[in-house]
Design a protein around this motif. Sequence first.
Motif, PDB file in Angstrom:
ATOM      1  N   LYS A 236      39.528  18.916 -16.846  1.00 51.43           N
ATOM      2  CA  LYS A 236      39.361  18.546 -18.338  1.00 51.43           C
ATOM      3  C   LYS A 236      39.028  17.341 -18.699  1.00 51.43           C
ATOM      4  CE  LYS A 236      41.298  22.886 -19.952  1.00 51.43           C
ATOM      5  NZ  LYS A 236      42.213  23.561 -21.019  1.00 51.43           N
ATOM      6  N   LYS A 237      38.329  17.082 -19.869  1.00 45.53           N
ATOM      7  CA  LYS A 237      38.148  15.445 -20.246  1.00 45.53           C
ATOM      8  C   LYS A 237      39.370  14.595 -20.750  1.00 45.53           C
ATOM      9  CE  LYS A 237      33.450  16.317 -22.164  1.00 45.53           C
ATOM     10  NZ  LYS A 237      32.697  16.248 -23.460  1.00 45.53           N
ATOM     11  N   ASN A 238      40.320  15.588 -21.106  1.00 43.23           N
ATOM     12  CA  ASN A 238      41.508  14.638 -21.651  1.00 43.23           C
ATOM     13  C   ASN A 238      42.799  14.595 -20.587  1.00 43.23           C
ATOM     14  OD1 ASN A 238      42.245  17.559 -21.568  1.00 43.23           O
ATOM     15  ND2 ASN A 238      43.085  17.591 -23.542  1.00 43.23           N
ATOM     16  N   ASP A 279      35.590  13.180  -7.520  1.00 46.08           N
ATOM     17  CA  ASP A 279      34.378  13.096  -8.115  1.00 46.08           C
ATOM     18  C   ASP A 279      33.038  13.488  -7.612  1.00 46.08           C
ATOM     19  OD1 ASP A 279      35.832  11.638 -10.241  1.00 46.08           O
ATOM     20  OD2 ASP A 279      35.483   9.803  -9.278  1.00 46.08           O
ATOM     21  N   ARG A 286      26.343  14.750 -16.318  1.00 41.83           N
ATOM     22  CA  ARG A 286      27.487  13.813 -16.290  1.00 41.83           C
ATOM     23  C   ARG A 286      28.442  13.781 -15.055  1.00 41.83           C
ATOM     24  NH1 ARG A 286      30.689  16.506 -21.186  1.00 41.83           N
ATOM     25  NH2 ARG A 286      31.685  18.205 -20.002  1.00 41.83           N
ATOM     26  N   GLU A 288      31.894  14.675 -13.131  1.00 44.93           N
ATOM     27  CA  GLU A 288      32.693  15.615 -13.230  1.00 44.93           C
ATOM     28  C   GLU A 288      33.744  15.320 -12.152  1.00 44.93           C
ATOM     29  OE1 GLU A 288      32.949  17.862 -15.361  1.00 44.93           O
ATOM     30  OE2 GLU A 288      30.903  18.316 -16.176  1.00 44.93           O
TER      31      GLU A 288
END
Length: 443
Positions: A236-238, A279, A286, A288
């Motif tokens: 997740k991004k956070n 990665d 974008r 990930e």
Amino acid sequence: MGLAADLEATMVVRIPDAVSALAEALPDGVIQEALQTIKEEPIRRRALPPEVVIWLVIGMALLRERCISAVVSHLRLVAVGPRTVSGSAIVKARDRLGEQPMAALFAYTADAWALPSAAAAPWRGLALFGVDGTTLRVADTAENEAAFGRPGSAPGRGKSGYPQVRLVGLSALRSHLLYAAALGPYGCGECTLAKKLWYLLPDRSLTLVDRGFIDYALFHDIVVSGQERHFLTRSKKNLRWEVLSELGPGDRLVRLTISAAARRKRPELPESLIVRAIDYQRKGFRLETLLTSLIDAQVYPADEVRVLYHERWEIELAYDEVKTHTLDREESIRSKSPERVRQEIWGLLIAYNLVRRHIERFADQRRLNPLRISFRGALLLVRNTCVCASYGVGSTRKLLDAMEEEMKLLILPPRRPRRYARAVKIKMSNYSRNSARGSTRLA
């Protein structure tokens, strides 16, 4: 007790011809063992004994386009008396059977078929599984609403049309055979249901997890619950971590810190987890990051892990085969009470695994990938075989041989790589639409 056993032996239920082809995969001994979960009743010869009701519930999924009474009639399931029985008699027979025998029978198909299937098509020695959740609509009755609940809706739009059941499943990704499933009300989260499944994972396995399931306790539970049990998910991004070492381009070893709140709930959790962050980026998309317990970069190369993660979508395709094809896009489970709903869902999953089992056996004989065989075509063949057998069209053996010949026509071409971004083409959708493909209009 001896007299009861002798009387029971005189009332052996003949497997109906219509399902004899499928009964080869589910022998009578397996069904009898599943029936041990129901309470003993006074010995009585019924038109729909439990052994036959099991095939009725499976037939409800295989012959989705027919009403339940028609399934009984078309498959010639009535053991004694006239060919048809009343709807109330069918309901009572299903209630006597209950949910547990169907759940036990599904567990048999998982252990006997899905587990060996995953082990036979490993990645770097690890059996591949995927986990994800879905929902199924159920009949709009007060009982079902009380048991399962409904989804929320926007203010002013009223309540949703149907109650819904939430289902979380484990699938053998390279054959689509379902290995485990947990059912619950709509309001029960997927992560909560998934906790019932993790202990079932075999040793030397890799589970591809949707990022909606991300939980440090989950990572810990998968890794420590057996030998060489691994996970792979998208970050997740956070999420934040501490980089410990670089293993290669876009590949590093990181430390995840478990929160104090999580450790208060689970005191046995460690203060941190060491995982690998890889990665990847597709052109036009974008960057990930994948998180995995496969920390040995030599044994599990990063480039292979990046490609492997996309097999997670196979469980989405399996759900599509269940809901779109087996249920004929009629997602509403038709049973009117909660226990019969759960019974019907287990029957649906058994029916799906039966078709997938036939596909896998055919593919093995011809050294093909099971996913090269059309599920929709195979399902229609199974349906047609059942109906033809019920009317005595040829011997069962000839029907099976004919089915094998027809299966040859269901071999699909190799999958093509995806050329377009994931998007849907539905009016008023929040998703973007695919761009024009340069087709030429005829004047």
